[in-house]
Design a protein around this motif. Structure first.
Motif, mmCIF file in Angstrom:
data_model
loop_
_atom_site.group_PDB
_atom_site.id
_atom_site.type_symbol
_atom_site.label_atom_id
_atom_site.label_comp_id
_atom_site.label_asym_id
_atom_site.label_seq_id
_atom_site.Cartn_x
_atom_site.Cartn_y
_atom_site.Cartn_z
ATOM 1 N N ALA A 282 35.670 -53.820 -2.701
ATOM 2 C CA ALA A 282 37.253 -53.699 -2.680
ATOM 3 C C ALA A 282 37.752 -52.317 -2.834
ATOM 4 C CB ALA A 282 37.475 -54.931 -3.972
ATOM 5 N N GLN A 283 37.226 -51.444 -2.306
ATOM 6 C CA GLN A 283 37.851 -49.932 -2.444
ATOM 7 C C GLN A 283 37.321 -49.235 -1.444
ATOM 8 O OE1 GLN A 283 37.083 -46.727 -4.439
ATOM 9 N NE2 GLN A 283 35.101 -47.109 -3.602
ATOM 10 N N ALA A 284 37.500 -48.041 -1.271
ATOM 11 C CA ALA A 284 37.111 -47.133 -0.240
ATOM 12 C C ALA A 284 37.110 -45.780 -0.905
ATOM 13 C CB ALA A 284 37.634 -47.136 0.965
ATOM 14 N N THR A 285 36.211 -44.770 -0.788
ATOM 15 C CA THR A 285 36.025 -43.575 -1.019
ATOM 16 C C THR A 285 36.331 -42.833 0.000
ATOM 17 O OG1 THR A 285 34.283 -43.884 -3.056
ATOM 18 C CG2 THR A 285 34.576 -41.509 -2.243
ATOM 19 N N THR A 286 37.467 -41.976 -0.164
ATOM 20 C CA THR A 286 37.948 -41.322 0.896
ATOM 21 C C THR A 286 37.410 -39.727 0.372
ATOM 22 O OG1 THR A 286 40.346 -41.190 0.104
ATOM 23 C CG2 THR A 286 39.709 -42.831 1.781
ATOM 24 N N VAL A 287 37.132 -38.972 1.522
ATOM 25 C CA VAL A 287 36.898 -37.599 1.136
ATOM 26 C C VAL A 287 37.585 -36.622 2.469
ATOM 27 C CG1 VAL A 287 35.109 -35.902 1.331
ATOM 28 C CG2 VAL A 287 34.603 -38.053 0.143
ATOM 29 N N ALA A 288 38.396 -35.751 1.878
ATOM 30 C CA ALA A 288 39.010 -34.949 2.744
ATOM 31 C C ALA A 288 38.919 -33.535 2.365
ATOM 32 C CB ALA A 288 40.651 -35.154 2.868
ATOM 33 N N LEU A 289 38.616 -32.819 3.496
ATOM 34 C CA LEU A 289 38.184 -31.272 3.172
ATOM 35 C C LEU A 289 38.854 -30.375 4.141
ATOM 36 C CD1 LEU A 289 34.394 -31.432 2.726
ATOM 37 C CD2 LEU A 289 35.677 -30.120 1.250
ATOM 38 N N GLY A 290 39.540 -29.328 3.752
ATOM 39 C CA GLY A 290 40.301 -28.518 4.595
ATOM 40 C C GLY A 290 39.915 -27.026 4.296
ATOM 41 N N GLY A 291 40.162 -26.267 5.297
ATOM 42 C CA GLY A 291 39.893 -24.823 5.261
ATOM 43 C C GLY A 291 39.455 -24.078 6.665
ATOM 44 N N HIS A 292 38.885 -23.120 6.551
ATOM 45 C CA HIS A 292 38.523 -22.256 7.760
ATOM 46 C C HIS A 292 37.226 -22.668 8.366
ATOM 47 C CE1 HIS A 292 36.548 -18.860 9.971
ATOM 48 N NE2 HIS A 292 37.772 -18.776 10.411
ATOM 49 N N ASN A 293 37.195 -23.055 9.698
ATOM 50 C CA ASN A 293 35.990 -23.558 10.464
ATOM 51 C C ASN A 293 35.692 -22.313 11.220
ATOM 52 O OD1 ASN A 293 34.093 -24.739 11.934
ATOM 53 N ND2 ASN A 293 35.540 -26.553 12.383
ATOM 54 N N PRO A 294 34.353 -21.905 10.839
ATOM 55 C CA PRO A 294 33.844 -20.904 11.780
ATOM 56 C C PRO A 294 33.442 -21.020 13.100
ATOM 57 C CG PRO A 294 32.244 -21.324 10.144
ATOM 58 C CD PRO A 294 33.404 -22.227 9.696
ATOM 59 N N LYS A 295 33.173 -22.423 13.391
ATOM 60 C CA LYS A 295 32.792 -23.004 14.544
ATOM 61 C C LYS A 295 34.066 -22.738 15.523
ATOM 62 C CE LYS A 295 29.338 -25.996 12.928
ATOM 63 N NZ LYS A 295 28.733 -27.297 12.850
ATOM 64 N N THR A 296 35.121 -22.776 15.164
ATOM 65 C CA THR A 296 36.251 -22.806 15.976
ATOM 66 C C THR A 296 37.239 -21.612 15.567
ATOM 67 O OG1 THR A 296 37.791 -24.292 14.471
ATOM 68 C CG2 THR A 296 36.416 -25.344 16.308
ATOM 69 N N ASN A 297 36.921 -20.908 14.637
ATOM 70 C CA ASN A 297 37.840 -19.824 13.925
ATOM 71 C C ASN A 297 39.148 -20.512 13.870
ATOM 72 O OD1 ASN A 297 38.077 -17.255 13.134
ATOM 73 N ND2 ASN A 297 39.025 -16.483 15.249
ATOM 74 N N ASP A 298 39.256 -21.568 13.324
ATOM 75 C CA ASP A 298 40.512 -22.016 13.109
ATOM 76 C C ASP A 298 40.712 -22.862 11.945
ATOM 77 O OD1 ASP A 298 43.318 -22.959 13.580
ATOM 78 O OD2 ASP A 298 43.021 -23.908 15.471
ATOM 79 N N TYR A 299 41.891 -23.455 11.364
ATOM 80 C CA TYR A 299 41.994 -24.276 10.281
ATOM 81 C C TYR A 299 41.258 -25.784 10.661
ATOM 82 C CZ TYR A 299 43.374 -26.060 5.760
ATOM 83 O OH TYR A 299 43.513 -26.588 4.617
ATOM 84 N N PHE A 300 40.709 -26.295 9.614
ATOM 85 C CA PHE A 300 39.982 -27.760 10.033
ATOM 86 C C PHE A 300 40.378 -28.700 9.085
ATOM 87 C CE2 PHE A 300 36.928 -26.709 7.053
ATOM 88 C CZ PHE A 300 36.394 -27.742 6.569
#
Length: 563
Positions: free
Chosen positions: A368-386
């Protein structure tokens, strides 16, 4: 009863044609989506409506969206756009939670359907976008205290008018989100899904005529309502109460939030009374009324008959009572981004209440719940924010005649997992563990489903981590002698000198390259006495690693050396 002037066979053909249209829209959206939360986790819904905003059919995706899409469309037609202001080629967008959306990442898009010059209905899609701005990547701040911290708010506006793109609105959205290519890409997937629905609906109306389809839709609604009412009449009248709590609201830490329902079975309807729930929270675990209604609709469908068509008629058997200023009917601008955990727990509580009316039909308590994980930052694979966003389920409660399911998103969720291969391919992450959470399913004649264990390593510096979870002070209840399940937990850098037990709701934590996040999700309750469980099933559970040596000996009284 079906009216005498309606051919029942034709009603079935047309009714299921609408269902097929909603499902084809769903397939189109998934296949063209950019983000993994849509493409893999399937966190979206599609539906078709009549010209007044009544639901005709909805894809079998997310129960959270039951009823809320139609309520939002009706609000748009009543308060923002009259019929004479709606044109062929329009696409109306909205994500404002206090105007019908679930939370700001859920963007709704509605397209009118015209046959000639006559408006006959709408196609709609509701999609969880990976980011819509706000104070944390993924637009999921666990410490938000007002709605404005949760991302861009869009009132009902025309993203397209008469087929012409609103470039200003597109530019505003692009400037306010962290991954504009994904957000705009998923938005265009919604447009494509709506266009597919429009084409199919036009074909259906042109084949049978507007009058014939209109009459059939009315009969289709009456048919669902009649069948639901017949099922409710079979239940014993009375009122049934259950309660529970959230661990806290992410702001006032370790202060439980009371949740309660009184369900009245009255002749041929169900009344859900949530007025005794806690006052609205400072943190983002409030729920707007349209989303609370979805809980009542979902539970009603669970205890009646799943073969009954899902349409506006099914909702007429349900009444929901709310009190303004509570966690289930907050006052603007209370934050709502964590509403998912609240409605999951409410769903479990509602089913617990109905277990008193329907003995031996309701499963034991789920995670009866959900563990949500959110990550953000620089992605070297795309050289952009992810932005990476995942939603992790747990155990489903043991059922009266069989074990519960493991590692799934239960109740009003129904999202899929994001495969680790997909996540590693797109983002700077390495998944080191993904397995079932041993012993987390409550033991019983029928064992509760297990939660999961997931461990991921950061492959890039200066990432921002947000986690939203609950059920760390709540043990999912076992029924009829079944044992309770285990709660979850979260640890950063387990087994090292930097090991740290994380608070269940983390916002904006800076993590570095090499850091490791480990978490367990909650299991679920067992059903019936463990001593009644078949010995071979117990041994298979042990051999498969579902239960430990200790559980085998202490609960089931079997010595591993004797096997």
């Amino acid at each position: 009863m079906i009216p005498k002037d309606i051919n029942p066979i034709l009603m079935e053909v047309v009714g299921h044609s609408f269902i097929s249209i909603a499902e084809e829209m769903s397939a189109a959206l998934q296949r063209t989506a950019y983000s993994s939360i849509v493409r893999e986790a399937l966190d979206f819904s599609t539906a078709v409506f009549d010209q007044e905003g009544n639901l005709i059919a909805q894809s079998d995706n997310i129960p959270t969206h039951l009823g809320s899409m139609g309520a939002t469309l009706k609000g748009i037609l009543k308060n923002h756009y009259s019929i004479d202001q709606i044109f062929d080629g329009d696409q109306i967008i909205i994500n404002h939670p206090y105007m019908g959306a679930s939370h700001s990442p859920d963007i709704l898009l509605f397209a009118p359907v015209f046959v000639g010059h006559t408006l006959v209905g709408f196609c709609g899609s509701m999609c969880h976008h990976v980011d819509v701005g706000g104070s944390a990547p993924g637009s999921a701040p666990g410490d938000a205290t007002e709605l404005y911290q949760e991302g861009l708010l869009i009132p009902p506006l025309k993203l397209y008018e008469k087929g012409i793109e609103n470039q200003t609105l597109f530019s505003i959205i692009k400037a306010n989100v962290r991954m504009p290519s994904y957000t705009l890409g998923d938005l265009r997937s919604q447009i494509s899904a709506n266009e597919v629905g429009k084409k199919r609906m036009k074909n259906l109306y042109e084949k049978y005529s507007i009058k014939t389809i209109t009459d059939i839709i009315s009969a289709w609604f009456d048919y669902s309502e009649m069948r639901i009412r017949e099922k409710i009449k079979e239940m014993e009248e009375g009122f049934y109460v259950a309660s529970g709590h959230l661990d806290d609201d992410g702001v006032e830490k370790d202060v439980p939030i009371h949740l309660e329902v009184k369900i009245t079975i009255e002749e041929d309807k169900l009344i859900y009374d949530f007025t005794n729930c806690a006052p609205q929270s400072r943190g983002p675990f409030n729920v707007t009324k349209e989303t609370v209604n979805a809980v009542a609709y979902y539970v009603t469908r669970c205890v009646t008959d799943s073969t009954i068509p899902q349409n506006e008629g099914a909702y007429k058997t349900v009444e929901v009572k709310l009190k303004e200023g509570t966690i289930v009917n907050p006052i603007f601008p209370a934050p709502v981004s964590g509403r998912y955990h609240t409605i999951m727990r409410l769903s479990d509580i509602c089913l617990e209440a109905l277990s008193l009316a329907l003995p031996e039909r309701i499963p034991a308590a789920s995670n009866a719940q959900a563990t949500t994980v959110a990550l953000g930052g620089h992605n070297p694979k795309t050289n952009d924010y992810f932005v990476y966003y995942e939603l992790n389920g747990g155990g489903m409660g043991a059922r009266p005649i069989k074990d519960g399911l493991s590692g799934i998103d239960v109740h009003v969720g129904n999202c899929m997992n994001v495969p680790i291969e997909t996540a590693e391919l797109e983002y700077p992450l390495l998944f080191q563990r993904y397995e079932l959470h041993q012993d987390s399913g409550g033991m019983g004649k029928h064992r509760g489903g297990l939660g999961i264990v997931r461990q991921l390593k950061m492959l890039e510096d200066n990432l921002t981590l947000s986690i939203r979870g609950d059920a760390e002070t709540t043990y999912p209840k076992g029924y009829y002698g079944g044992l309770n399940g285990l709660p979850g937990k979260k640890i950063l850098n387990p087994g090292t000198t930097k090991e740290k037990r994380l608070y269940r709701k983390v916002t904006g934590l800076k993590v570095r390259k090499g850091d490791v996040l480990y978490f367990e999700t909650a299991g679920s309750g067992g059903y019936g006495s463990p001593l009644e469980r078949d010995r071979e099933k117990v041994i298979n559970d042990w051999k498969n690693g579902y239960i430990s040596d200790r559980t085998l000996q202490e609960v089931y009284q079997i010595n591993p050396s004797e096997i």
